[in-house]
Design a protein around this motif. Structure first.
Motif, mmCIF file in Angstrom:
data_model
loop_
_atom_site.group_PDB
_atom_site.id
_atom_site.type_symbol
_atom_site.label_atom_id
_atom_site.label_comp_id
_atom_site.label_asym_id
_atom_site.label_seq_id
_atom_site.Cartn_x
_atom_site.Cartn_y
_atom_site.Cartn_z
ATOM 1 N N LEU A 21 1.163 19.809 11.061
ATOM 2 C CA LEU A 21 0.942 18.399 10.824
ATOM 3 C C LEU A 21 2.449 17.790 10.257
ATOM 4 O O LEU A 21 2.753 18.192 8.980
ATOM 5 C CB LEU A 21 -0.203 18.013 9.838
ATOM 6 C CG LEU A 21 -1.405 18.465 10.245
ATOM 7 C CD1 LEU A 21 -2.611 18.093 9.059
ATOM 8 C CD2 LEU A 21 -1.655 17.794 11.693
ATOM 9 N N VAL A 22 2.951 17.222 10.976
ATOM 10 C CA VAL A 22 4.712 16.889 10.582
ATOM 11 C C VAL A 22 4.936 15.426 10.907
ATOM 12 O O VAL A 22 5.829 14.615 10.866
ATOM 13 C CB VAL A 22 5.642 17.689 11.284
ATOM 14 C CG1 VAL A 22 5.421 19.057 10.695
ATOM 15 C CG2 VAL A 22 5.403 17.605 12.858
ATOM 16 N N GLY A 23 3.440 14.468 11.021
ATOM 17 C CA GLY A 23 3.648 13.150 11.357
ATOM 18 C C GLY A 23 3.695 12.171 10.119
ATOM 19 O O GLY A 23 4.222 11.168 10.615
ATOM 20 N N GLY B 121 6.341 10.490 4.700
ATOM 21 C CA GLY B 121 7.134 11.175 3.431
ATOM 22 C C GLY B 121 7.480 9.934 2.535
ATOM 23 O O GLY B 121 8.729 9.875 2.077
ATOM 24 N N ARG C 194 7.042 9.172 -0.503
ATOM 25 C CA ARG C 194 7.425 9.388 -1.855
ATOM 26 C C ARG C 194 8.820 9.964 -2.003
ATOM 27 O O ARG C 194 9.424 10.244 -2.949
ATOM 28 C CB ARG C 194 6.557 10.390 -2.566
ATOM 29 C CG ARG C 194 4.990 9.878 -2.655
ATOM 30 C CD ARG C 194 3.787 10.784 -3.027
ATOM 31 N NE ARG C 194 3.595 11.632 -1.794
ATOM 32 C CZ ARG C 194 3.096 12.600 -1.717
ATOM 33 N NH1 ARG C 194 2.576 13.224 -2.964
ATOM 34 N NH2 ARG C 194 3.088 13.245 -0.653
ATOM 35 N N THR D 282 3.271 15.236 15.747
ATOM 36 C CA THR D 282 4.403 14.377 15.277
ATOM 37 C C THR D 282 4.070 12.784 15.537
ATOM 38 O O THR D 282 3.182 12.776 16.095
ATOM 39 C CB THR D 282 5.722 14.769 16.235
ATOM 40 O OG1 THR D 282 5.452 14.247 17.345
ATOM 41 C CG2 THR D 282 6.228 16.020 15.972
ATOM 42 N N GLU E 165 1.955 11.203 18.259
ATOM 43 C CA GLU E 165 0.885 10.139 18.328
ATOM 44 C C GLU E 165 1.834 8.762 18.070
ATOM 45 O O GLU E 165 2.746 8.553 17.224
ATOM 46 C CB GLU E 165 0.434 10.171 16.899
ATOM 47 C CG GLU E 165 -0.477 11.502 16.706
ATOM 48 C CD GLU E 165 -0.623 12.040 15.294
ATOM 49 O OE1 GLU E 165 -0.808 11.177 14.422
ATOM 50 O OE2 GLU E 165 -0.545 13.246 15.142
HETATM 51 P P1 GTP Z 1 3.890 10.446 1.639
HETATM 52 O O1 GTP Z 1 4.026 9.308 2.550
HETATM 53 O O2 GTP Z 1 5.005 10.538 0.466
HETATM 54 O O3 GTP Z 1 2.518 10.511 0.861
HETATM 55 O O4 GTP Z 1 3.919 11.659 2.541
HETATM 56 P P2 GTP Z 1 3.140 12.222 4.007
HETATM 57 O O5 GTP Z 1 3.278 10.862 4.721
HETATM 58 O O6 GTP Z 1 3.904 13.267 4.396
HETATM 59 O O7 GTP Z 1 1.834 12.166 3.620
HETATM 60 P P3 GTP Z 1 0.915 13.422 2.993
HETATM 61 O O8 GTP Z 1 1.674 14.146 2.036
HETATM 62 O O9 GTP Z 1 -0.219 13.077 2.552
HETATM 63 O O10 GTP Z 1 0.649 14.359 4.383
HETATM 64 C C1 GTP Z 1 0.396 15.656 4.367
HETATM 65 C C2 GTP Z 1 0.870 16.356 5.643
HETATM 66 O O11 GTP Z 1 0.116 15.534 6.775
HETATM 67 C C3 GTP Z 1 2.160 15.983 5.909
HETATM 68 O O12 GTP Z 1 2.620 17.139 6.519
HETATM 69 C C4 GTP Z 1 2.369 15.140 7.037
HETATM 70 O O13 GTP Z 1 3.344 15.155 7.754
HETATM 71 C C5 GTP Z 1 0.832 14.887 7.564
HETATM 72 N N1 GTP Z 1 0.533 13.638 7.965
HETATM 73 C C6 GTP Z 1 -0.037 12.905 7.304
HETATM 74 N N2 GTP Z 1 -0.533 12.088 7.876
HETATM 75 C C7 GTP Z 1 -0.428 12.274 9.352
HETATM 76 C C8 GTP Z 1 -0.738 11.598 10.369
HETATM 77 O O14 GTP Z 1 -1.156 10.587 10.713
HETATM 78 N N3 GTP Z 1 -0.338 12.225 11.808
HETATM 79 C C9 GTP Z 1 0.246 13.515 11.808
HETATM 80 N N4 GTP Z 1 0.721 14.021 12.638
HETATM 81 N N5 GTP Z 1 0.646 13.927 10.439
HETATM 82 C C10 GTP Z 1 0.358 13.399 9.321
#
Ligand code: GTP
Length: 366
Positions: A7-9, A12, A14, A54, A79
């Motif tokens: 999951l890399v979408g 980020g 923070r 992604t 996505e």
């Molecule tokens: P913050 O905005 O700082 O909270 O970071 P983030 O957007 O990466 O959110 P979070 O740390 O909660 O996400 C955990 C993992 O899930 C990360 O590897 C994100 O890339 C991934 N992720 C979160 N939401 C999505 C999404 O809607 N789609 C996909 N493909 N990956 C997601």
């Protein structure tokens, strides 16, 4: 064929401004993008096909891997709008190549640095005939996390919201962001809307009596989502506190061969110095990440901070737990406090910011 989804979408947020132009998994830690450390670890665990889920800055992932020549097939599930963690897993599942409904599919968050044995989790999942197996880790203070209590056999009892009181801290186990799904369970996640795997999919599976197990380990674990965790994760990789197939041998500092370091400078604590960086006399860089083409002038001190590429830090300035965006300039004799995040292209004049000691003399003419 062992397959995995990463999951890399996420945006980020923070880690901004580092993530303004670069998705979090493509940021450099210990000399390589974080996703490459994960890929190397997956390959060591026998994974032959990876699907990247992604969304944010999706094309940069294809760019990063366009010349990837190792023995691993890579697919991209893009996505148009972020589908949340559950929706992303389901969407990426369309590109899996195996056709067995019982095949174990590894799923990793793209921002977790962990020493867990991935092959071991898959084996455990299969031996328990589980529907889902979650890697769980223990944290000293569970109040900031959703909790995952298990019974003696490791079966997940519930998924609890962040506890508000000590009594509500019924366990110190939390979701470590690494799962194995039975393929048919993954395929049953709704495909037409945003779904959170933590808040919706897992609790529903437990409520329905499905075989959801936790695998709690004491392995190294860190969520790299915040600036301080990010620099500590990178430093731990460099110093060998957590292993990566991409880090040859533990060292106190990883210095790019094109960087120029003054002999009187001290670069320690697992710091990374990027290509063409110039580190001046008496500079201290401790547990920090210095990007490519950064210059740090004499006597500056940089602790637990990230200075992104093409920025400069003036002489005698002190940075603690600070993020400096790319193409920024911090003038001489500044003292930047913890948690400050400077946007890209910002200029702070000499003596512009101080948080201790004597304030600088008035620089304007009265
Ligand atoms: P913050 O905005 O700082 O909270 O970071 P983030 O957007 O990466 O959110 P979070 O740390 O909660 O996400 C955990 C993992 O899930 C990360 O590897 C994100 O890339 C991934 N992720 C979160 N939401 C999505 C999404 O809607 N789609 C996909 N493909 N990956 C997601």
């Amino acid at each position: 064929m062992q397959e995995a989804i990463i999951l890399v979408g996420g945006k980020g947020t923070r880690l901004r401004p580092l993530t303004n132009h670069t998705p979090k998994p493509l940021l450099n830690v210990a000399g390589s993008s974080f996703i490459r450390h994960q890929i190397a670890k997956l390959m060591d665990a026998g994974v032959e096909h990876v699907v990247f889920a992604t969304s944010y800055l999706a094309s940069l992932f294809e760019e990063e891997f366009k010349d990837f020549s190792q023995d691993l097939a890579i697919s991209y599930a893009v996505e148009e709008v972020p589908l949340g963690t559950g929706g992303a897993i389901r969407n990426a599942g369309r590109l899996l190549r195996g056709d067995s409904a019982d095949a174990p599919v590894l799923v990793l968050n793209g921002d977790i640095l962990s020493g867990v044995d991935l092959g071991g989790i898959v084996e455990l999942h299969e031996s328990r005939e589980a529907d889902v197996t979650l890697h769980l880790t223990r944290v000293p203070d569970p109040r900031a996390f959703g909790l995952v209590p298990t019974d003696e056999a490791g079966r997940v009892l519930s998924f609890l919201e962040k506890p508000k009181t000590t009594e509500e801290c019924v366990t110190d186990q939390i979701n470590a962001g690494c799962y194995v799904f039975r393929r048919s369970v993954l395929d049953a996640i709704p495909a037409d809307r945003e779904v959170s795997v933590e808040q919706e999919t897992f609790p529903q599976l437990v409520a329905a009596g499905r075989r959801v197990f936790g695998h709690t380990t004491e392995d190294y674990w860190r969520d790299l989502g915040t600036p301080l965790a990010f620099v500590h994760g990178s430093a731990d990789l460099v110093a060998g506190k957590v292993a990566s197939p991409l880090v040859d041998r533990p060292t106190d500092a990883l210095i790019h061969p094109t960087a120029v370091i003054d002999p009187t400078a001290r670069v320690t604590g697992g710091s990374t110095i990027g290509p063409h960086a110039v580190i001046g006399a008496r500079v201290v860089v401790n547990r920090s990440i210095i990007g490519g083409s950064v210059t740090v002038a004499e006597g500056a001190q940089i602790h637990e901070s990230v200075v992104d590429h093409d920025s400069s830090i003036g002489s005698e300035s002190i940075l603690r737990e600070v993020v400096v965006g790319c193409h920024s300039h911090v003038g001489a004799q500044n003292e930047l406090p913890a948690q400050l995040r400077l946007s890209c292209g910002i200029r702070i004049p000499a003596q512009g910011v101080r948080v201790s000691g004597t304030a600088a003399a008035c620089l304007t003419a009265h």
